[in-house]
Design a protein around this motif. Structure first.
Motif, PDB file in Angstrom:
ATOM      1  N   LEU A  81     -71.142  -2.779 -12.703  1.00 17.78           N
ATOM      2  CA  LEU A  81     -70.343  -3.519 -13.690  1.00 17.78           C
ATOM      3  C   LEU A  81     -68.876  -3.527 -13.239  1.00 17.78           C
ATOM      4  CD1 LEU A  81     -69.649  -4.671 -16.597  1.00 17.78           C
ATOM      5  CD2 LEU A  81     -69.463  -2.280 -17.327  1.00 17.78           C
ATOM      6  N   VAL A  82     -68.265  -4.699 -13.263  1.00 17.44           N
ATOM      7  CA  VAL A  82     -66.818  -4.807 -13.050  1.00 17.44           C
ATOM      8  C   VAL A  82     -66.232  -5.515 -14.267  1.00 17.44           C
ATOM      9  CG1 VAL A  82     -64.962  -5.609 -11.536  1.00 17.44           C
ATOM     10  CG2 VAL A  82     -67.181  -4.986 -10.551  1.00 17.44           C
ATOM     11  N   PHE A  83     -65.133  -4.968 -14.816  1.00 14.74           N
ATOM     12  CA  PHE A  83     -64.563  -5.597 -16.010  1.00 14.74           C
ATOM     13  C   PHE A  83     -63.039  -5.608 -16.013  1.00 14.74           C
ATOM     14  CE2 PHE A  83     -62.952  -2.146 -18.709  1.00 14.74           C
ATOM     15  CZ  PHE A  83     -63.610  -1.023 -18.229  1.00 14.74           C
ATOM     16  N   THR A  84     -62.511  -6.544 -16.812  1.00 19.58           N
ATOM     17  CA  THR A  84     -61.078  -6.580 -17.140  1.00 19.58           C
ATOM     18  C   THR A  84     -60.943  -6.620 -18.655  1.00 19.58           C
ATOM     19  OG1 THR A  84     -60.955  -9.003 -17.188  1.00 19.58           O
ATOM     20  CG2 THR A  84     -60.456  -7.916 -15.075  1.00 19.58           C
ATOM     21  N   MET A  85     -59.866  -6.022 -19.129  1.00 27.51           N
ATOM     22  CA  MET A  85     -59.490  -6.109 -20.540  1.00 27.51           C
ATOM     23  C   MET A  85     -57.990  -6.384 -20.585  1.00 27.51           C
ATOM     24  SD  MET A  85     -61.500  -5.671 -23.159  1.00 27.51           S
ATOM     25  CE  MET A  85     -63.239  -5.391 -23.438  1.00 27.51           C
ATOM     26  N   GLY A  86     -57.613  -7.579 -20.962  1.00 32.20           N
ATOM     27  CA  GLY A  86     -56.195  -7.908 -21.066  1.00 32.20           C
ATOM     28  C   GLY A  86     -55.495  -7.937 -19.720  1.00 32.20           C
ATOM     29  N   VAL A  87     -56.149  -8.444 -18.714  1.00 32.14           N
ATOM     30  CA  VAL A  87     -55.573  -8.463 -17.357  1.00 32.14           C
ATOM     31  C   VAL A  87     -55.575  -9.878 -16.767  1.00 32.14           C
ATOM     32  CG1 VAL A  87     -55.843  -7.575 -15.001  1.00 32.14           C
ATOM     33  CG2 VAL A  87     -56.158  -6.053 -16.960  1.00 32.14           C
ATOM     34  N   LEU A  88     -56.636 -10.639 -16.996  1.00 37.71           N
ATOM     35  CA  LEU A  88     -56.647 -12.032 -16.529  1.00 37.71           C
ATOM     36  C   LEU A  88     -55.539 -12.830 -17.207  1.00 37.71           C
ATOM     37  CD1 LEU A  88     -60.488 -12.823 -16.402  1.00 37.71           C
ATOM     38  CD2 LEU A  88     -59.000 -11.940 -14.581  1.00 37.71           C
ATOM     39  N   ILE A  89     -55.224 -12.445 -18.458  1.00 37.34           N
ATOM     40  CA  ILE A  89     -54.151 -13.152 -19.186  1.00 37.34           C
ATOM     41  C   ILE A  89     -52.804 -13.052 -18.478  1.00 37.34           C
ATOM     42  CG2 ILE A  89     -55.164 -13.010 -21.505  1.00 37.34           C
ATOM     43  CD1 ILE A  89     -53.371 -10.533 -22.012  1.00 37.34           C
ATOM     44  N   HIS A  90     -52.662 -12.061 -17.607  1.00 39.14           N
ATOM     45  CA  HIS A  90     -51.389 -11.857 -16.910  1.00 39.14           C
ATOM     46  C   HIS A  90     -51.422 -12.373 -15.476  1.00 39.14           C
ATOM     47  CE1 HIS A  90     -49.974  -9.641 -20.329  1.00 39.14           C
ATOM     48  NE2 HIS A  90     -50.914  -8.722 -20.221  1.00 39.14           N
ATOM     49  N   GLN A  91     -52.414 -13.200 -15.142  1.00 41.45           N
ATOM     50  CA  GLN A  91     -52.482 -13.757 -13.783  1.00 41.45           C
ATOM     51  C   GLN A  91     -51.996 -15.214 -13.814  1.00 41.45           C
ATOM     52  OE1 GLN A  91     -53.113 -11.352 -11.626  1.00 41.45           O
ATOM     53  NE2 GLN A  91     -53.511 -10.125 -13.468  1.00 41.45           N
ATOM     54  N   PRO A  92     -51.204 -15.601 -12.804  1.00 42.15           N
ATOM     55  CA  PRO A  92     -50.749 -16.993 -12.750  1.00 42.15           C
ATOM     56  C   PRO A  92     -51.899 -17.929 -12.383  1.00 42.15           C
ATOM     57  CG  PRO A  92     -50.083 -15.827 -10.764  1.00 42.15           C
ATOM     58  CD  PRO A  92     -50.726 -14.812 -11.664  1.00 42.15           C
ATOM     59  N   GLU A  93     -51.733 -19.188 -12.754  1.00 44.61           N
ATOM     60  CA  GLU A  93     -52.749 -20.218 -12.471  1.00 44.61           C
ATOM     61  C   GLU A  93     -53.147 -20.206 -10.984  1.00 44.61           C
ATOM     62  OE1 GLU A  93     -52.843 -22.132 -15.444  1.00 44.61           O
ATOM     63  OE2 GLU A  93     -54.643 -23.223 -14.839  1.00 44.61           O
ATOM     64  N   SER A  94     -52.153 -19.978 -10.109  1.00 41.22           N
ATOM     65  CA  SER A  94     -52.383 -20.121  -8.662  1.00 41.22           C
ATOM     66  C   SER A  94     -53.345 -19.074  -8.112  1.00 41.22           C
ATOM     67  CB  SER A  94     -51.050 -20.042  -7.913  1.00 41.22           C
ATOM     68  OG  SER A  94     -50.337 -18.886  -8.303  1.00 41.22           O
ATOM     69  N   THR A  95     -53.327 -17.858  -8.660  1.00 44.21           N
ATOM     70  CA  THR A  95     -54.203 -16.816  -8.097  1.00 44.21           C
ATOM     71  C   THR A  95     -55.270 -16.335  -9.079  1.00 44.21           C
ATOM     72  OG1 THR A  95     -52.511 -15.185  -8.623  1.00 44.21           O
ATOM     73  CG2 THR A  95     -52.618 -15.941  -6.329  1.00 44.21           C
ATOM     74  N   LEU A  96     -55.309 -16.912 -10.289  1.00 44.91           N
ATOM     75  CA  LEU A  96     -56.359 -16.504 -11.231  1.00 44.91           C
ATOM     76  C   LEU A  96     -57.766 -16.655 -10.634  1.00 44.91           C
ATOM     77  CD1 LEU A  96     -57.286 -15.609 -14.097  1.00 44.91           C
ATOM     78  CD2 LEU A  96     -57.209 -18.038 -14.734  1.00 44.91           C
ATOM     79  N   PRO A  97     -58.101 -17.792  -9.995  1.00 42.94           N
ATOM     80  CA  PRO A  97     -59.463 -17.900  -9.431  1.00 42.94           C
ATOM     81  C   PRO A  97     -59.736 -16.846  -8.358  1.00 42.94           C
ATOM     82  CG  PRO A  97     -58.408 -20.059  -9.540  1.00 42.94           C
ATOM     83  CD  PRO A  97     -57.342 -19.047  -9.827  1.00 42.94           C
ATOM     84  N   LEU A  98     -58.700 -16.470  -7.608  1.00 44.97           N
ATOM     85  CA  LEU A  98     -58.872 -15.440  -6.580  1.00 44.97           C
ATOM     86  C   LEU A  98     -59.180 -14.090  -7.227  1.00 44.97           C
ATOM     87  CD1 LEU A  98     -58.648 -14.612  -3.608  1.00 44.97           C
ATOM     88  CD2 LEU A  98     -56.162 -14.482  -3.901  1.00 44.97           C
ATOM     89  N   VAL A  99     -58.447 -13.742  -8.283  1.00 46.11           N
ATOM     90  CA  VAL A  99     -58.696 -12.476  -8.988  1.00 46.11           C
ATOM     91  C   VAL A  99     -60.117 -12.484  -9.567  1.00 46.11           C
ATOM     92  CG1 VAL A  99     -58.025 -11.089 -10.991  1.00 46.11           C
ATOM     93  CG2 VAL A  99     -56.260 -12.015  -9.472  1.00 46.11           C
ATOM     94  N   MET A 100     -60.491 -13.595 -10.190  1.00 44.30           N
ATOM     95  CA  MET A 100     -61.843 -13.677 -10.774  1.00 44.30           C
ATOM     96  C   MET A 100     -62.907 -13.571  -9.679  1.00 44.30           C
ATOM     97  SD  MET A 100     -60.997 -16.639 -13.578  1.00 44.30           S
ATOM     98  CE  MET A 100     -62.464 -16.651 -14.563  1.00 44.30           C
TER      99      MET A 100
END
Ligand SMILES: C[S@@+](CC[C@H](N)C(=O)[O-])C[C@H]1O[C@@H](n2cnc3c(N)ncnc32)[C@H](O)[C@@H]1O
Length: 206
Positions: free
Chosen positions: A113-132
């Motif tokens: 299991l890999v999870f985020t809580m309140g972390v994707l909200i702090h990623q810019p549009e440009s690198t959000l897909p990379l983080v996901m």
């Protein structure tokens, strides 16, 4: 430096510095009422033995996972050194590593299991897909995200900063970008219950 990364580096710098340190000081007790939720998730996922939280801060979530699973199978990464230091003091047997979320230091499918809580909200549009994509890459079976929901991307001015918090339909984004994710369950964690009006989605890789 490519403009693709410059916004990510700006936000990473924010969280790594005094802005992130101040968050630690304000949120030491953030996890006190979160046991019930994580016990329910862990009960629903008996096959999830190894767990990674991306953006774990002081362990508001991982302190419960350390009781629900073998602590040596519980990992967290964060970009704020003070948060990681406090996590190591408070929950010494979990693995706390420094890393940017867009470049996780783990092999493919390393965690159940890999999870985020309140972390994707702090990623810019440009690198959000990379983080996901890093989250999905490191997950063998389950991906969970709990974030602020809005049907369209909506910026929220955050503690004097613009471009630092975005409500989005993160569940839909995951499904659009990664068709191998099948929705397992979703829910809402209202303010006053240990959470802060968080919408969560739990996916299984098929
Ligand atoms: C709002 S806090 C949430 C903390 C924790 N997940 C919780 O539920 O209490 C966001 C955390 O993510 C970390 N973070 C934000 N952006 C990051 C990035 N790009 N890479 C690694 N960590 C990041 C911050 O340092 C902070 O600890």
């Amino acid at each position: 430096m490519s403009s693709h990364l410059s916004e990510a580096l700006r936000l990473e710098g924010l969280w790594a510095g005094t802005f992130g340190d101040d968050y630690v000081d304000r949120n030491r007790a953030a996890g006190d009422a979160r046991q019930a939720f994580w016990a329910e998730v862990a009960g629903a996922l008996p096959a999830a033995h190894t767990v990674l939280e991306v953006g774990c801060n002081v362990g508001a979530n991982l302190r419960w996972w350390a009781q629900l699973r073998r602590p040596q199978d519980v990992y967290g990464i964060d970009i704020n050194a003070k948060a990681l230091h406090e996590l190591r003091q408070e929950v010494p047997d979990v693995n706390a590593l420094w890393s940017p979320a867009r470049d996780l230091p783990f092999r493919d499918r390393w965690f159940d299991l890999v999870f985020t809580m309140g972390v994707l909200i702090h990623q810019p549009e440009s690198t959000l897909p990379l983080v996901m994509s890093e989250v999905v890459r490191c997950a063998k079976r389950y991906v969970l995200c709990g974030e602020y929901f809005a049907p369209e991307t909506t910026e929220v001015f955050y503690r004097g900063n613009s471009g630092a918090l975005f409500k989005r339909d993160y569940g839909q984004l995951y499904q659009e970008l990664f068709p191998e994710l099948r929705l397992h369950s979703q829910g809402f964690l209202p303010r006053g219950t240990g959470w802060d009006d968080i919408t969560y989605w739990l996916f299984e890789k098929v």
